[in-house]
Design an enzyme around this catalytic site. Structure first.
Site, PDB file in Angstrom:
ATOM      1  N   LYS A  99      64.153  15.545  28.015  1.00 14.81           N
ATOM      2  CA  LYS A  99      64.672  16.904  28.081  1.00 14.81           C
ATOM      3  C   LYS A  99      63.565  17.853  27.647  1.00 14.81           C
ATOM      4  O   LYS A  99      63.208  17.911  26.465  1.00 14.81           O
ATOM      5  CB  LYS A  99      65.878  17.074  27.148  1.00 14.81           C
ATOM      6  CG  LYS A  99      66.589  18.374  27.376  1.00 14.81           C
ATOM      7  CD  LYS A  99      67.309  18.901  26.154  1.00 14.81           C
ATOM      8  CE  LYS A  99      66.410  19.592  25.186  1.00 14.81           C
ATOM      9  NZ  LYS A  99      65.596  20.708  25.711  1.00 14.81           N
ATOM     10  N   PRO A 100      62.988  18.594  28.614  1.00 17.68           N
ATOM     11  CA  PRO A 100      61.934  19.543  28.233  1.00 17.68           C
ATOM     12  C   PRO A 100      62.554  20.773  27.575  1.00 17.68           C
ATOM     13  O   PRO A 100      63.775  20.969  27.617  1.00 17.68           O
ATOM     14  CB  PRO A 100      61.285  19.902  29.570  1.00 17.68           C
ATOM     15  CG  PRO A 100      62.354  19.698  30.596  1.00 17.68           C
ATOM     16  CD  PRO A 100      63.288  18.637  30.060  1.00 17.68           C
ATOM     17  N   ALA A 101      61.719  21.625  27.001  1.00 21.27           N
ATOM     18  CA  ALA A 101      62.214  22.856  26.384  1.00 21.27           C
ATOM     19  C   ALA A 101      62.772  23.786  27.465  1.00 21.27           C
ATOM     20  O   ALA A 101      62.303  23.770  28.607  1.00 21.27           O
ATOM     21  CB  ALA A 101      61.077  23.535  25.635  1.00 21.27           C
ATOM     22  N   TRP A 142      57.824  23.593  24.134  1.00 18.60           N
ATOM     23  CA  TRP A 142      57.252  24.425  25.189  1.00 18.60           C
ATOM     24  C   TRP A 142      55.761  24.656  25.031  1.00 18.60           C
ATOM     25  O   TRP A 142      55.108  25.146  25.918  1.00 18.60           O
ATOM     26  CB  TRP A 142      57.970  25.781  25.238  1.00 18.60           C
ATOM     27  CG  TRP A 142      58.075  26.429  23.878  1.00 18.60           C
ATOM     28  CD1 TRP A 142      59.163  26.378  23.046  1.00 18.60           C
ATOM     29  CD2 TRP A 142      57.058  27.135  23.168  1.00 18.60           C
ATOM     30  NE1 TRP A 142      58.871  27.013  21.854  1.00 18.60           N
ATOM     31  CE2 TRP A 142      57.580  27.488  21.913  1.00 18.60           C
ATOM     32  CE3 TRP A 142      55.742  27.512  23.466  1.00 18.60           C
ATOM     33  CZ2 TRP A 142      56.857  28.189  20.955  1.00 18.60           C
ATOM     34  CZ3 TRP A 142      54.998  28.206  22.510  1.00 18.60           C
ATOM     35  CH2 TRP A 142      55.569  28.533  21.275  1.00 18.60           C
ATOM     36  N   ASN A 143      55.180  24.337  23.849  1.00 17.04           N
ATOM     37  CA  ASN A 143      53.784  24.762  23.628  1.00 17.04           C
ATOM     38  C   ASN A 143      52.757  23.874  24.327  1.00 17.04           C
ATOM     39  O   ASN A 143      51.661  24.338  24.623  1.00 17.04           O
ATOM     40  CB  ASN A 143      53.484  24.937  22.137  1.00 17.04           C
ATOM     41  CG  ASN A 143      53.640  23.667  21.353  1.00 17.04           C
ATOM     42  OD1 ASN A 143      54.246  22.701  21.821  1.00 17.04           O
ATOM     43  ND2 ASN A 143      53.104  23.633  20.162  1.00 17.04           N
ATOM     44  N   GLU A 149      55.408  28.165   9.038  1.00 13.23           N
ATOM     45  CA  GLU A 149      54.527  27.876  10.165  1.00 13.23           C
ATOM     46  C   GLU A 149      54.435  29.175  10.960  1.00 13.23           C
ATOM     47  O   GLU A 149      55.445  29.634  11.505  1.00 13.23           O
ATOM     48  CB  GLU A 149      55.153  26.750  11.000  1.00 13.23           C
ATOM     49  CG  GLU A 149      54.172  26.047  11.860  1.00 13.23           C
ATOM     50  CD  GLU A 149      54.773  24.826  12.564  1.00 13.23           C
ATOM     51  OE1 GLU A 149      54.005  24.013  13.061  1.00 13.23           O
ATOM     52  OE2 GLU A 149      56.007  24.701  12.642  1.00 13.23           O
ATOM     53  N   GLU A 193      57.542  14.065  15.788  1.00 15.39           N
ATOM     54  CA  GLU A 193      56.332  14.884  15.584  1.00 15.39           C
ATOM     55  C   GLU A 193      56.842  16.269  15.242  1.00 15.39           C
ATOM     56  O   GLU A 193      57.286  17.013  16.129  1.00 15.39           O
ATOM     57  CB  GLU A 193      55.511  14.967  16.877  1.00 15.39           C
ATOM     58  CG  GLU A 193      54.945  13.665  17.344  1.00 15.39           C
ATOM     59  CD  GLU A 193      53.789  13.153  16.489  1.00 15.39           C
ATOM     60  OE1 GLU A 193      53.366  13.875  15.561  1.00 15.39           O
ATOM     61  OE2 GLU A 193      53.339  12.036  16.755  1.00 15.39           O
ATOM     62  N   LEU A 194      56.801  16.647  13.970  1.00 14.18           N
ATOM     63  CA  LEU A 194      57.503  17.865  13.536  1.00 14.18           C
ATOM     64  C   LEU A 194      56.514  18.949  13.121  1.00 14.18           C
ATOM     65  O   LEU A 194      55.370  18.935  13.507  1.00 14.18           O
ATOM     66  CB  LEU A 194      58.495  17.492  12.432  1.00 14.18           C
ATOM     67  CG  LEU A 194      59.439  16.327  12.805  1.00 14.18           C
ATOM     68  CD1 LEU A 194      60.352  15.945  11.649  1.00 14.18           C
ATOM     69  CD2 LEU A 194      60.262  16.669  14.038  1.00 14.18           C
ATOM     70  N   GLY A 230      58.909  18.787  17.956  1.00 15.10           N
ATOM     71  CA  GLY A 230      59.499  20.115  17.792  1.00 15.10           C
ATOM     72  C   GLY A 230      59.587  20.451  16.320  1.00 15.10           C
ATOM     73  O   GLY A 230      58.825  19.914  15.497  1.00 15.10           O
ATOM     74  N   SER A 231      60.530  21.316  15.973  1.00 17.78           N
ATOM     75  CA  SER A 231      60.606  21.789  14.593  1.00 17.78           C
ATOM     76  C   SER A 231      61.202  20.730  13.668  1.00 17.78           C
ATOM     77  O   SER A 231      61.988  19.876  14.096  1.00 17.78           O
ATOM     78  CB  SER A 231      61.463  23.056  14.546  1.00 17.78           C
ATOM     79  OG  SER A 231      62.763  22.745  14.986  1.00 17.78           O
ATOM     80  N   CYS A 235      51.250  22.884  16.651  1.00 20.26           N
ATOM     81  CA  CYS A 235      51.694  22.397  15.340  1.00 20.26           C
ATOM     82  C   CYS A 235      50.511  21.981  14.478  1.00 20.26           C
ATOM     83  O   CYS A 235      50.662  21.780  13.276  1.00 20.26           O
ATOM     84  CB  CYS A 235      52.691  21.266  15.497  1.00 20.26           C
ATOM     85  SG  CYS A 235      52.102  20.010  16.603  1.00 20.26           S
TER      86      CYS A 235
HETATM   87  P1  ADP Z   1      60.471  25.391  18.739  1.00 13.67           P
HETATM   88  O1  ADP Z   1      60.639  26.214  17.515  1.00 13.67           O
HETATM   89  O2  ADP Z   1      59.100  24.917  18.996  1.00 13.67           O
HETATM   90  O3  ADP Z   1      61.153  25.938  19.962  1.00 13.67           O
HETATM   91  P2  ADP Z   1      62.576  23.488  18.553  1.00 13.67           P
HETATM   92  O4  ADP Z   1      62.642  22.345  17.611  1.00 13.67           O
HETATM   93  O5  ADP Z   1      63.625  24.533  18.467  1.00 13.67           O
HETATM   94  O6  ADP Z   1      61.124  24.044  18.359  1.00 13.67           O
HETATM   95  O7  ADP Z   1      62.542  22.998  20.057  1.00 13.67           O
HETATM   96  C1  ADP Z   1      61.913  21.799  20.470  1.00 13.67           C
HETATM   97  C2  ADP Z   1      62.815  21.101  21.448  1.00 13.67           C
HETATM   98  O8  ADP Z   1      64.037  20.786  20.801  1.00 13.67           O
HETATM   99  C3  ADP Z   1      63.183  21.892  22.694  1.00 13.67           C
HETATM  100  O9  ADP Z   1      63.216  21.014  23.807  1.00 13.67           O
HETATM  101  C4  ADP Z   1      64.588  22.397  22.386  1.00 13.67           C
HETATM  102  O10 ADP Z   1      65.366  22.587  23.524  1.00 13.67           O
HETATM  103  C5  ADP Z   1      65.126  21.214  21.602  1.00 13.67           C
HETATM  104  N1  ADP Z   1      66.267  21.520  20.732  1.00 13.67           N
HETATM  105  C6  ADP Z   1      66.493  22.629  20.007  1.00 13.67           C
HETATM  106  N2  ADP Z   1      67.659  22.527  19.306  1.00 13.67           N
HETATM  107  C7  ADP Z   1      68.170  21.305  19.615  1.00 13.67           C
HETATM  108  C8  ADP Z   1      69.350  20.564  19.216  1.00 13.67           C
HETATM  109  N3  ADP Z   1      70.228  21.069  18.354  1.00 13.67           N
HETATM  110  N4  ADP Z   1      69.526  19.339  19.737  1.00 13.67           N
HETATM  111  C9  ADP Z   1      68.626  18.812  20.597  1.00 13.67           C
HETATM  112  N5  ADP Z   1      67.520  19.429  20.999  1.00 13.67           N
HETATM  113  C10 ADP Z   1      67.283  20.659  20.524  1.00 13.67           C
END
Ligand code: ADP
Length: 481
Positions: free
Chosen positions: A171-173, A147-148, A382, A247-248, A225-226, A281
């Protein structure tokens, strides 16, 4: 939302059940969009697989012309896209405009690179044979984005994928589907078919993520994402041996040596730390300042941070907007409270902001913490908020050890003028990207990405196209008979 914004989302907003999107500045709902089921996403994957032959068989120039058109449409709608980003993600409007320009730059760049997916002719090992190396698109790619940077993290993946000939499903956030859908609308207008670029919005990221990492028609997953979620996705993708770009998370050190240009270091620190309220990040996460310059840095940094204007990012001139949600505020509060309890001192900030009026509870005061220590949680997590912990150090050797003492390896920054030190430190930092006397690294022309647990692969630049291409070696024999 204004009529202009609803135009850009025409056909995407639903009434009743769906994914509800909130404005983080007011904590009030903005809009509801479709909640795709796993069955519907599976159909999208099949549609992408069906679209692959025609898209990949277009000439590179044909794909390039379409991507260029998408780029132009993004810039033509820069203001509406920026307003959508600010409405759903909270970042100050000037930064959102910058994000749209940055996001569009990947379409422009890869429209050009599409034409340069050169192969090779390798000097042969046999007189009657020749060795040819072809570059071919990997196939259907899935992407999961955060989402950032709700627009730029999509185009940074979709532009090279589509340029290479690969369809992409994104798949967006959950927090930021609106600007993604607006981007899809512009893609259609540019002539990109539904099978070639598709946004799927959902309330159930884990379920949909499973389809996107296990369906056999998908050949690669690209994720931002994370680190925790990236590891889940890699495990899921292992059964069908999909390629993965990741990209973590990061834990960026920002080092200021005694010989640094102090004003330049302060400019870099402000830009690197407080952009998007510290929610990137590559944000500086740990400030290491050498003892000879430490007190002057802390004093002047704190004065600049105290002058930042905090509020609704939609208001021109606001420099720090809300954090994305209540959980983000809780996390930042815990880290700051933990650090101050253990002896750090909040020189400015240190608490939630109560701004009153229409504004909700997602604001945190821009903060500088002096006296941070390596054993505090804030040195390892982080932060993802507008908080700068400052650590004092004595020697170059010490600070390299401290900076590398993390499983992450995304971005690092340092300020120094001694040329020998510049080379030594650049080479010693275990990071994918190093800013030397610079606080902002991102550009479409350079390879973005991390080492260690910060990821796999690079985005942007000429290296970014390779991530979506397979190498095929053809041995052409029997040539002399
Ligand atoms: P943040 O802490 O930045 O929200 P996330 O890694 O939780 O980071 O989220 C980044 C993306 O990963 C988002 O699009 C979120 O919907 C997706 N996401 C979170 N959990 C899962 C999962 N178990 N499987 C697939 N996608 C996921």
């Amino acid at each position: 939302m204004s009529a202009d914004l609803t135009n850009l989302l025409d056909g995407y907003l639903v009434s009743g059940e769906g994914l509800v999107v909130d404005n983080p500045a007011t904590s009030k709902p903005l809009a509801t969009v479709r909640d795709y089921s796993t069955g519907e996403v599976t159909e999208c994957v099949e549609a992408a697989a069906a679209a692959f032959p025609a898209w990949s068989q277009k000439t590179a120039k044909e794909r390039s012309v379409i991507l260029r058109h998408w780029f132009e449409l993004m810039l033509a709608h820069q203001e509406e896209l920026a307003q959508l980003i600010t409405a759903e993600c909270g970042k100050p409007i000037a930064e959102s405009r910058g994000e749209v320009a940055y996001g569009a730059s990947f379409l422009e760049w890869f429209a050009e690179e599409a034409k340069r997916a050169y192969g090779d002719v390798v000097p042969t090992h046999k007189a009657n044979a020749r060795i040819i190396v072809l570059k071919q698109p990997i196939g259907v790619v899935s992407a999961i984005t955060p989402w950032n940077f709700p627009v730029a993290m999509i185009t940074r993946k979709a532009a090279p994928a589509l340029a290479a000939g690969c369809p992409m499903i994104v798949k967006p956030a959950e927090a930021t589907p609106l600007s993604a859908l607006a981007l899809e609308k512009l893609a259609r207008e540019a002539g990109i078919p539904e099978g070639v670029f598709k946004i799927v919005t959902t309330r159930n990221p884990a379920e949909i993520g499973k389809v996107l990492t296990t369906h056999p028609d998908i050949k690669k997953i690209s994720f931002t994402g994370s680190t925790a979620v990236g590891k889940i996705l890699m495990r899921q993708a292992a059964d069908t041996v999909k390629k993965a770009s990741m990209e973590l998370g990061g834990n960026a050190p920002f080092i200021v040596f005694d010989d640094a240009d102090l004003d330049a270091a302060l400019d870099g620190a402000m830009a690197s730390k407080y952009r998007n309220a510290g929610q990137t990040c590559v944000c500086a996460n740990r400030f290491y300042v050498q003892s000879g310059i430490h007190d002057a840095f802390v004093e002047q940094f704190s004065a600049r941070v105290a002058a930042l204007s905090v509020g609704d990012g939609a208001v021109e001139g606001i420099q720090v907007g809300p954090l994305i949600n209540a959980a983000a505020i809780d996390k930042v509060e815990q880290l700051v409270d933990g650090a101050t309890t253990a002896g750090a001192e909040a020189i400015v900030g240190g608490n939630r902001s109560d701004l009153g009026g229409d504004l909700g509870d997602n604001f945190y005061q821009p903060t500088v913490l002096a006296g941070a220590q390596a054993d505090m949680a804030i040195a390892h997590a982080e932060i993802f908020g507008p908080v700068a912990p400052v650590f004092k150090f004595e020697t170059e050797e010490d600070v390299i050890k401290l900076a590398n003492d993390t499983p992450y390896g995304l971005a690092a920054y340092f300020y120094a003028r001694d040329l020998g030190r510049v080379w030594r430190v650049s080479e010693a930092l275990e990071y994918g990207m190093v800013g030397v006397n610079e606080g902002i690294l991102s550009t479409e022309v350079a390879p973005f990405g991390g080492v260690k647990e910060s990821g796999i692969g690079r985005e942007g630049s000429r290296y970014g196209l390779e991530e979506y291409l397979e190498i095929k070696y053809c041995l052409m024999g029997g040539l002399s008979t």
